[in-house]
Design an enzyme around this catalytic site. Sequence first.
Site, PDB file in Angstrom:
ATOM      1  N   SER A 219     -28.073  12.666  -9.802  1.00 61.84           N
ATOM      2  CA  SER A 219     -28.395  13.414  -8.597  1.00 61.84           C
ATOM      3  C   SER A 219     -29.797  13.989  -8.696  1.00 61.84           C
ATOM      4  CB  SER A 219     -27.386  14.560  -8.473  1.00 61.84           C
ATOM      5  OG  SER A 219     -27.788  15.477  -7.494  1.00 61.84           O
TER       6      SER A 219
ATOM      7  N   TYR B 238     -22.682  22.061 -12.165  1.00 60.28           N
ATOM      8  CA  TYR B 238     -22.574  20.675 -11.672  1.00 60.28           C
ATOM      9  C   TYR B 238     -23.828  19.887 -12.043  1.00 60.28           C
ATOM     10  CZ  TYR B 238     -23.180  16.740  -8.557  1.00 60.28           C
ATOM     11  OH  TYR B 238     -23.458  15.480  -8.076  1.00 60.28           O
TER      12      TYR B 238
ATOM     13  N   LYS C 148     -24.615  16.723 -14.843  1.00 66.52           N
ATOM     14  CA  LYS C 148     -25.279  15.430 -14.556  1.00 66.52           C
ATOM     15  C   LYS C 148     -26.403  15.192 -15.565  1.00 66.52           C
ATOM     16  CE  LYS C 148     -22.944  13.935 -11.109  1.00 66.52           C
ATOM     17  NZ  LYS C 148     -22.194  12.696 -11.197  1.00 66.52           N
TER      18      LYS C 148
HETATM   19  P1  NAD Z   1     -16.055  11.995  -4.139  1.00 66.06           P
HETATM   20  O1  NAD Z   1     -15.423  13.251  -4.624  1.00 66.06           O
HETATM   21  O2  NAD Z   1     -15.762  11.551  -2.755  1.00 66.06           O
HETATM   22  O3  NAD Z   1     -15.700  10.801  -5.138  1.00 66.06           O
HETATM   23  C1  NAD Z   1     -15.495  10.989  -6.507  1.00 66.06           C
HETATM   24  C2  NAD Z   1     -14.191  10.293  -6.866  1.00 66.06           C
HETATM   25  O4  NAD Z   1     -13.956  10.450  -8.272  1.00 66.06           O
HETATM   26  C3  NAD Z   1     -12.975  10.881  -6.140  1.00 66.06           C
HETATM   27  O5  NAD Z   1     -12.232   9.830  -5.558  1.00 66.06           O
HETATM   28  C4  NAD Z   1     -12.173  11.567  -7.249  1.00 66.06           C
HETATM   29  O6  NAD Z   1     -10.772  11.518  -7.002  1.00 66.06           O
HETATM   30  C5  NAD Z   1     -12.584  10.758  -8.462  1.00 66.06           C
HETATM   31  N1  NAD Z   1     -12.507  11.477  -9.747  1.00 66.06           N
HETATM   32  C6  NAD Z   1     -13.037  12.682 -10.059  1.00 66.06           C
HETATM   33  N2  NAD Z   1     -12.769  12.981 -11.341  1.00 66.06           N
HETATM   34  C7  NAD Z   1     -12.083  11.926 -11.854  1.00 66.06           C
HETATM   35  C8  NAD Z   1     -11.533  11.645 -13.133  1.00 66.06           C
HETATM   36  N3  NAD Z   1     -11.615  12.508 -14.133  1.00 66.06           N
HETATM   37  N4  NAD Z   1     -10.894  10.463 -13.306  1.00 66.06           N
HETATM   38  C9  NAD Z   1     -10.779   9.585 -12.292  1.00 66.06           C
HETATM   39  N5  NAD Z   1     -11.272   9.797 -11.059  1.00 66.06           N
HETATM   40  C10 NAD Z   1     -11.916  10.967 -10.848  1.00 66.06           C
HETATM   41  O7  NAD Z   1     -17.621  12.150  -4.353  1.00 66.06           O
HETATM   42  P2  NAD Z   1     -18.808  11.203  -3.863  1.00 66.06           P
HETATM   43  O8  NAD Z   1     -19.599  11.956  -2.856  1.00 66.06           O
HETATM   44  O9  NAD Z   1     -18.304   9.854  -3.536  1.00 66.06           O
HETATM   45  O10 NAD Z   1     -19.686  11.164  -5.188  1.00 66.06           O
HETATM   46  C11 NAD Z   1     -19.589  10.104  -6.121  1.00 66.06           C
HETATM   47  C12 NAD Z   1     -20.497  10.404  -7.296  1.00 66.06           C
HETATM   48  O11 NAD Z   1     -21.843  10.544  -6.827  1.00 66.06           O
HETATM   49  C13 NAD Z   1     -20.165  11.711  -8.018  1.00 66.06           C
HETATM   50  O12 NAD Z   1     -20.355  11.508  -9.400  1.00 66.06           O
HETATM   51  C14 NAD Z   1     -21.185  12.688  -7.490  1.00 66.06           C
HETATM   52  O13 NAD Z   1     -21.486  13.716  -8.403  1.00 66.06           O
HETATM   53  C15 NAD Z   1     -22.385  11.765  -7.290  1.00 66.06           C
HETATM   54  N6  NAD Z   1     -23.330  12.289  -6.291  1.00 66.06           N
HETATM   55  C16 NAD Z   1     -22.872  12.580  -5.034  1.00 66.06           C
HETATM   56  C17 NAD Z   1     -23.735  13.118  -4.091  1.00 66.06           C
HETATM   57  C18 NAD Z   1     -23.253  13.497  -2.728  1.00 66.06           C
HETATM   58  O14 NAD Z   1     -23.945  14.269  -2.049  1.00 66.06           O
HETATM   59  N7  NAD Z   1     -22.116  12.983  -2.251  1.00 66.06           N
HETATM   60  C19 NAD Z   1     -25.081  13.309  -4.419  1.00 66.06           C
HETATM   61  C20 NAD Z   1     -25.522  12.988  -5.727  1.00 66.06           C
HETATM   62  C21 NAD Z   1     -24.609  12.463  -6.648  1.00 66.06           C
HETATM   63  C1  WQD Z   2     -28.715  20.489   3.100  1.00 65.24           C
HETATM   64  C2  WQD Z   2     -29.528  21.508   3.882  1.00 65.24           C
HETATM   65  C3  WQD Z   2     -28.933  23.779   3.362  1.00 65.24           C
HETATM   66  C4  WQD Z   2     -24.852  23.599   4.924  1.00 65.24           C
HETATM   67  C5  WQD Z   2     -26.173  19.251  -2.244  1.00 65.24           C
HETATM   68  C6  WQD Z   2     -26.100  19.385  -3.742  1.00 65.24           C
HETATM   69  C7  WQD Z   2     -26.773  18.229  -4.400  1.00 65.24           C
HETATM   70  C8  WQD Z   2     -26.242  16.884  -3.878  1.00 65.24           C
HETATM   71  C9  WQD Z   2     -26.222  16.833  -2.399  1.00 65.24           C
HETATM   72  C10 WQD Z   2     -24.527  16.108  -5.350  1.00 65.24           C
HETATM   73  C11 WQD Z   2     -29.974  22.706   3.041  1.00 65.24           C
HETATM   74  C12 WQD Z   2     -28.587  23.459   4.802  1.00 65.24           C
HETATM   75  C13 WQD Z   2     -26.136  23.286   4.551  1.00 65.24           C
HETATM   76  C14 WQD Z   2     -24.650  24.507   5.988  1.00 65.24           C
HETATM   77  C15 WQD Z   2     -27.032  24.710   6.232  1.00 65.24           C
HETATM   78  N1  WQD Z   2     -24.884  16.675  -4.272  1.00 65.24           N
HETATM   79  N2  WQD Z   2     -27.214  23.833   5.192  1.00 65.24           N
HETATM   80  N3  WQD Z   2     -25.763  25.023   6.602  1.00 65.24           N
HETATM   81  O1  WQD Z   2     -27.845  21.538  -0.921  1.00 65.24           O
HETATM   82  O2  WQD Z   2     -29.474  19.660  -0.412  1.00 65.24           O
HETATM   83  O3  WQD Z   2     -27.539  19.233  -1.856  1.00 65.24           O
HETATM   84  O4  WQD Z   2     -25.576  17.992  -1.862  1.00 65.24           O
HETATM   85  O5  WQD Z   2     -25.209  15.764  -6.265  1.00 65.24           O
HETATM   86  O6  WQD Z   2     -26.550  18.378  -5.767  1.00 65.24           O
HETATM   87  O7  WQD Z   2     -26.739  20.591  -4.116  1.00 65.24           O
HETATM   88  O8  WQD Z   2     -27.155  19.572   0.539  1.00 65.24           O
HETATM   89  O9  WQD Z   2     -25.926  19.308   2.654  1.00 65.24           O
HETATM   90  O10 WQD Z   2     -25.485  21.351   1.234  1.00 65.24           O
HETATM   91  O11 WQD Z   2     -27.656  21.159   2.423  1.00 65.24           O
HETATM   92  O12 WQD Z   2     -27.992  25.212   6.809  1.00 65.24           O
HETATM   93  O13 WQD Z   2     -23.503  24.848   6.359  1.00 65.24           O
HETATM   94  O14 WQD Z   2     -28.676  22.058   4.910  1.00 65.24           O
HETATM   95  O15 WQD Z   2     -29.405  25.088   3.227  1.00 65.24           O
HETATM   96  O16 WQD Z   2     -31.226  23.097   3.523  1.00 65.24           O
HETATM   97  P1  WQD Z   2     -28.082  20.113  -0.662  1.00 65.24           P
HETATM   98  P2  WQD Z   2     -26.453  20.336   1.724  1.00 65.24           P
END
Ligand code: NAD
Ligand code: WQD
Length: 346
Positions: A127, A152, A156
Site C-alpha cells: 500500500s 495496518y 505492510k
Molecule cells: P478485503 O477485506 O475485501 O479482502 C481481503 C480478503 O482476505 C477477505 O476476503 C478476507 O476474508 C481475507 N482474509 C483476511 N485475513 C485472512 C486470513 N488470515 N486467511 C485467509 N483469508 C483472510 O480487502 P481488499 O480491499 O480486497 O484488499 C486486498 C488486499 O489489498 C489487502 O491485503 C489490503 O491490505 C490491500 N490493499 C487494499 C487497499 C484498499 O484500499 N482496498 C489499498 C492498499 C492495499
Molecule cells: C480519501 C479522502 C479523506 C472518508 C485509506 C488507507 C490506505 C489505503 C486506502 C489500504 C481523504 C476523505 C474519507 C469520509 C472524507 N488502504 N474522506 N470523508 O485515507 O487515502 O487511504 O484507504 O491500504 O492505507 O489509509 O482513503 O477513502 O479513507 O480517504 O472526507 O467519510 O477522502 O479525508 O482525503 P485514504 P479514504
Amino acid sequence: MSAEKILVTGGAGYIGSHACVELLQVGYDVIVVDNLSNSKPESLARVEKITGKALHFVEADIRDKQALNDIFSTHDIYAVLHFAGLKAVGESCAQPIRYYENNVYGTLVLTEMMQQYGVKRIIFSSSATVYGEPDTVKYTEDLPVYGATNPYGKSKAMVEDILKDLATADKLSNASDPWKVILLRYFNPIGAHLSGLIGEDPNGIPNNLVPYVSQVAVGKLEQLSVFGGDYPTIDGTGVRDYIHVVDLVKGHLNALQAIQNISGCKAYNLGAGKGYSVLEVISAFKRITGKSINYKIVERRAGDIAENYADPGLALRELNWQTEKNLDDMVADTWRWQSTNPNGYA
Ligand code: NAD
Ligand code: WQD
C-alpha cells in the site's frame, strides 16, 4: 500444456475477486484460499458467473499450516497473489495485535509453506501507506518505507521487509531457484467490475470515501462528512490517486508475466499518477448518478495527509502497465454495483 495454477489468498475479497475474474479470463487456473473474515462466498459464485469458468475455493485461514500444506501438496502452484489481510486503519490502531498476527504472522506461515514446496513467486498487496508522510506529494518507489503512521501500514512495511529478506537470502546463497517477489503498492482502489456483479461490500459504516459517497447516493446514509476543508490543495479538501480496481488487478497480470525475469524483490506503485479532491469525487458522483450528495465539511481526520499521488512510471517501463480508466468510469462502475446491489452480497 495445462494452464498455470495461481493461488489467490483473500480471493473472495474486493480486490481478490476482481483478480480472479481477470486471471480466469486469460486462462489461468485459480485456487482461492480465504477465511471469509471480511467477505462472502457469493463473490466467488459471481466470479464464476462473469467468466463462465470454475475456480477452486478452499475456506481456510492462511495461518492454518495444515490447510496450506493440503493446498500445496495437492496443486502444482506457479505463483501466489497474496491479498489476504486485514485493512482497516482505525481498527488496526485499536487492535494492533490482531493486525500483526493476521497480516505478518499469516504471511510468515504462507511463505514458510511456499518455501517448503518450492513455490517461490509471490505478488504482494502492499500500500502507498508504507511511505508514511514524505515531503513530497508525488511518490516514487525509492522513497523510504519506514514512516507508516498506524499498525495496518506498519504491518505492510514489515511484510515487505520479510519478503525482501527472503529474496536476499537466496541471492547470498546463489540459490538455483531463487525467490521472485513483486511488491505492488496500491494507491486508492475504487470502482467495480463492468458487469455490476462484483464490487466492494464493506461491513457496517464504510471508512473510505467512495463506498461512503455511494451509500449516500443510494440513500443508505444521510450525509457525508468531508474531513477537512483547509488543506493546501486545489479546493481545500484531501487529494488522492484513485485507481479503478480492474486497472489495478490488470497490473497483477502484468506482474505475473514479468515475475520470472525479476531479480530478487521489486516494488512498484500502482496508481493513476493523478489526484482528485474529495469535492471533485462528490461532483463526479452527482453528475453521473443524477443524485444529490448531502455533505458537510468537518474537522480533519487524524492521521490524514493533504495530498498524494503515484509516480507510476516504473510500472509503465518495467511491467508495461498503466491505468486505462478515468474518474467517470470509476464512479459509473461503482454506481452500477451499488445501485443494483444496495445491500452488497447479503
Ligand atoms: P478485503 O477485506 O475485501 O479482502 C481481503 C480478503 O482476505 C477477505 O476476503 C478476507 O476474508 C481475507 N482474509 C483476511 N485475513 C485472512 C486470513 N488470515 N486467511 C485467509 N483469508 C483472510 O480487502 P481488499 O480491499 O480486497 O484488499 C486486498 C488486499 O489489498 C489487502 O491485503 C489490503 O491490505 C490491500 N490493499 C487494499 C487497499 C484498499 O484500499 N482496498 C489499498 C492498499 C492495499
Ligand atoms: C480519501 C479522502 C479523506 C472518508 C485509506 C488507507 C490506505 C489505503 C486506502 C489500504 C481523504 C476523505 C474519507 C469520509 C472524507 N488502504 N474522506 N470523508 O485515507 O487515502 O487511504 O484507504 O491500504 O492505507 O489509509 O482513503 O477513502 O479513507 O480517504 O472526507 O467519510 O477522502 O479525508 O482525503 P485514504 P479514504
